[in-house]
Design an enzyme around this catalytic site. Sequence first.
Site, short mmCIF file in Angstrom:
data_model
loop_
_atom_site.label_atom_id
_atom_site.label_comp_id
_atom_site.label_asym_id
_atom_site.label_seq_id
_atom_site.Cartn_x
_atom_site.Cartn_y
_atom_site.Cartn_z
N SER A 198 0.80 -1.23 0.07
CA SER A 198 -0.13 -0.12 0.02
C SER A 198 0.90 1.33 0.05
O SER A 198 0.38 2.29 0.16
CB SER A 198 -0.89 -0.06 1.12
OG SER A 198 -0.27 0.01 2.38
N ASN B 29 -2.35 -2.66 13.13
CA ASN B 29 -3.71 -2.42 13.20
C ASN B 29 -4.00 -1.23 13.74
O ASN B 29 -5.05 -0.50 13.28
CB ASN B 29 -4.34 -3.66 13.57
CG ASN B 29 -4.07 -4.86 12.66
OD1 ASN B 29 -3.59 -4.80 11.60
ND2 ASN B 29 -4.72 -5.99 13.16
N THR C 196 -39.13 27.08 -10.04
CA THR C 196 -39.29 25.72 -9.81
C THR C 196 -39.61 25.09 -10.90
O THR C 196 -39.97 25.60 -12.05
CB THR C 196 -40.53 25.78 -8.96
OG1 THR C 196 -41.90 26.29 -9.64
CG2 THR C 196 -40.57 26.67 -7.41
N HIS C 197 -39.23 23.76 -11.18
CA HIS C 197 -39.36 23.10 -12.29
C HIS C 197 -38.36 23.86 -13.52
O HIS C 197 -38.83 23.51 -14.74
CB HIS C 197 -40.59 22.84 -12.76
CG HIS C 197 -41.61 22.41 -11.46
ND1 HIS C 197 -41.82 21.15 -11.32
CD2 HIS C 197 -42.23 23.39 -10.87
CE1 HIS C 197 -42.50 21.09 -10.33
NE2 HIS C 197 -42.90 22.26 -9.88
N SER D 49 -12.76 26.20 -27.59
CA SER D 49 -12.93 25.13 -28.39
C SER D 49 -11.96 25.04 -29.51
O SER D 49 -11.75 26.05 -29.90
CB SER D 49 -14.43 25.01 -28.93
OG SER D 49 -14.61 24.28 -30.09
N LYS E 130 -16.51 30.12 -28.95
CA LYS E 130 -16.98 29.33 -27.61
C LYS E 130 -16.16 29.84 -26.39
O LYS E 130 -14.90 30.13 -26.61
CB LYS E 130 -16.76 27.73 -27.76
CG LYS E 130 -17.77 27.08 -28.47
CD LYS E 130 -19.20 27.24 -28.34
CE LYS E 130 -19.45 26.41 -27.11
NZ LYS E 130 -19.33 24.94 -27.51
N ASN F 261 -16.38 28.16 -22.79
CA ASN F 261 -17.07 27.13 -21.96
C ASN F 261 -16.77 27.19 -20.53
O ASN F 261 -15.66 27.52 -20.14
CB ASN F 261 -16.75 25.91 -22.55
CG ASN F 261 -17.34 25.65 -24.09
OD1 ASN F 261 -18.16 26.06 -24.50
ND2 ASN F 261 -16.16 24.98 -24.87
N GLU G 98 -18.51 22.31 -15.23
CA GLU G 98 -19.13 20.89 -15.48
C GLU G 98 -18.09 19.89 -14.91
O GLU G 98 -18.56 18.91 -14.70
CB GLU G 98 -18.85 21.03 -17.07
CG GLU G 98 -19.84 21.75 -17.90
CD GLU G 98 -19.41 21.92 -19.38
OE1 GLU G 98 -19.28 21.12 -20.16
OE2 GLU G 98 -18.72 23.15 -19.68
N TYR H 168 -9.55 -6.68 12.60
CA TYR H 168 -9.00 -6.04 11.02
C TYR H 168 -8.89 -7.19 10.02
O TYR H 168 -8.74 -8.33 10.10
CB TYR H 168 -7.65 -5.85 11.63
CG TYR H 168 -6.97 -5.08 10.07
CD1 TYR H 168 -7.13 -4.25 9.69
CD2 TYR H 168 -6.10 -6.16 9.46
CE1 TYR H 168 -6.50 -3.43 8.58
CE2 TYR H 168 -5.66 -5.62 8.18
CZ TYR H 168 -5.68 -4.31 7.66
OH TYR H 168 -5.07 -3.85 6.94
N GLN I 3 -7.69 -2.15 3.90
CA GLN I 3 -6.51 -1.25 3.39
C GLN I 3 -7.23 -0.56 2.05
O GLN I 3 -6.53 0.73 1.52
CB GLN I 3 -5.49 -2.07 2.76
CG GLN I 3 -4.28 -1.42 2.00
CD GLN I 3 -3.02 -2.47 2.02
OE1 GLN I 3 -2.39 -2.75 2.81
NE2 GLN I 3 -3.07 -2.99 0.96
N LYS J 102 -7.96 3.76 2.19
CA LYS J 102 -7.28 4.69 1.99
C LYS J 102 -7.58 5.40 0.66
O LYS J 102 -7.77 6.54 0.44
CB LYS J 102 -5.70 4.37 2.30
CG LYS J 102 -5.55 4.61 3.78
CD LYS J 102 -4.40 4.06 4.21
CE LYS J 102 -4.18 2.69 4.16
NZ LYS J 102 -5.11 1.82 5.06
#
Length: 459
Positions: free
Chosen positions: A23, A110, A155-156, A278, A284, A286, A291, A318, A323, A326
């Site tokens: 690990s 542990n 709304t909506h 773009s 563009k 963006n 996003e 344990y 493991q 993480k």
Amino acid sequence: MPQLWQGRASKAVDSRVNDFNSSIRFDARMIEQDIRGSLVHSAMLGAQGIISAQDVEDIHKGLHSILDDLHSGALEIDPTAEDVHTFVEQTLTARVGDAGKRLHTGRSRNDQVALDIRLYLRDAAATLQKEIKDLIDAICRKAEESAGYVMPGYTHLQRAQPVSFGHQLMAYAWMLLRDLGRMQDAVRRMDAECPLGSGALAGTTYPLDRFYTARELGFAAPCHNSIDGVSDRDFCIELCAAMATCMMHLSRLSEEVILWCSWEFRFVELDDAFTTGSSIMPQKKNPDVTELIRGKTGRVYGDLNTLLVMMKGIPLAYDKDMQEDKEAIFDAVDTLDLCLRTLTPMLATMTPRPENMRKAAAHGFINATDCADYLTKKGMPFRDAYKCTGTMVAACIREGKTLEEMSLEEFQRYSPLFEKDVYEAIDLTRCCEGRTSYGGPTRASVLSQIADVRAALAQ
Ligand code: ARG
């Protein structure tokens, strides 16, 4: 690097198992926390007479030299080590000899790993909380500037009633304030019990002072059951749930920013430094940042799910499945950190376009409720007023005009209760400013919300 547990097996571990089991590539980030735990553990062993004062001195000198090398960049982390705990103990032993071999007395990896993750997450959560505060602060500033900008509330995703841009923004400040609270709660519970001294699962025969280590490491008390101490990862799950909820809020805010900066809305203009272009469409601009935040929210939900599913079927105490905690929790921390650090300056540099908000507010009959309320206040039952206004809206849509463009004679054709003051009652700014109920969208309410949020942050 050889395993710590060589002795019983008759042959070396297959290299594929070694790679699979290791690990170090993701737990090396806990090296400072691991060393911190070892400094306290060894000091306690010395104070209890379990190891000699000379051993404690050698161990501390060695651990500090590892820390120094880590900070100077001179420390090379062996990628073949089984984990960070192995790496630190073996590096220490290489530097200080036998004292290094005494460090692990009365301890297991542990309880060590259960401690390290807690210490790491405590630090990470402090950073995240600071970043959430910065975002809330940026939102408050933007809301202060736009407390009087009337826009349609939705709304909506249909225009509904007038609000101010400041009011809309402050909704997010309150959500983020609760995120902060959830994170603080998670940290408080995480800091309540120190797992160190639980041993592998059943405590130890050495006369450890668990209260000393708990106190020195910033915990309220040692955990009260050694099996529980090494078995649970509920603290990861709880913090991850708080992070996932916060990501959900960031994602909704991002979605709104994406809508607001589209040509369809044009409620805000993003700073060029926080947008992208773009490769083919020269026009563009963006909103990639928002996003990506919306997209990355799914990752953090996935991290939470990973933790929940990983834990649900493993017997006490344990198991190596754990493991896997993480990579999930670290990914959630990294993702939220990245999103917060990018979103805050993007919002801070975003320019509201009140004229476009106002234009949108003028269409869509968002003052229809106020028109119905006008009739109700003049004595018409609300349900009748609602119906009457609905008929007027339908007629306006047919004729391509707004309510305020109707003449008084036209109004009075629907009800004799209409008088000249109807124009005032359906004026957009007045509609917004007239909603004086507590927590409403008025300028005064937005400013007092900002003051309250700031006071909460200052605590
Ligand atoms: N790398 C391990 C983990 O992250 C440390 C604990 C190992 N304990 C053990 N008994 N194998 O969970």
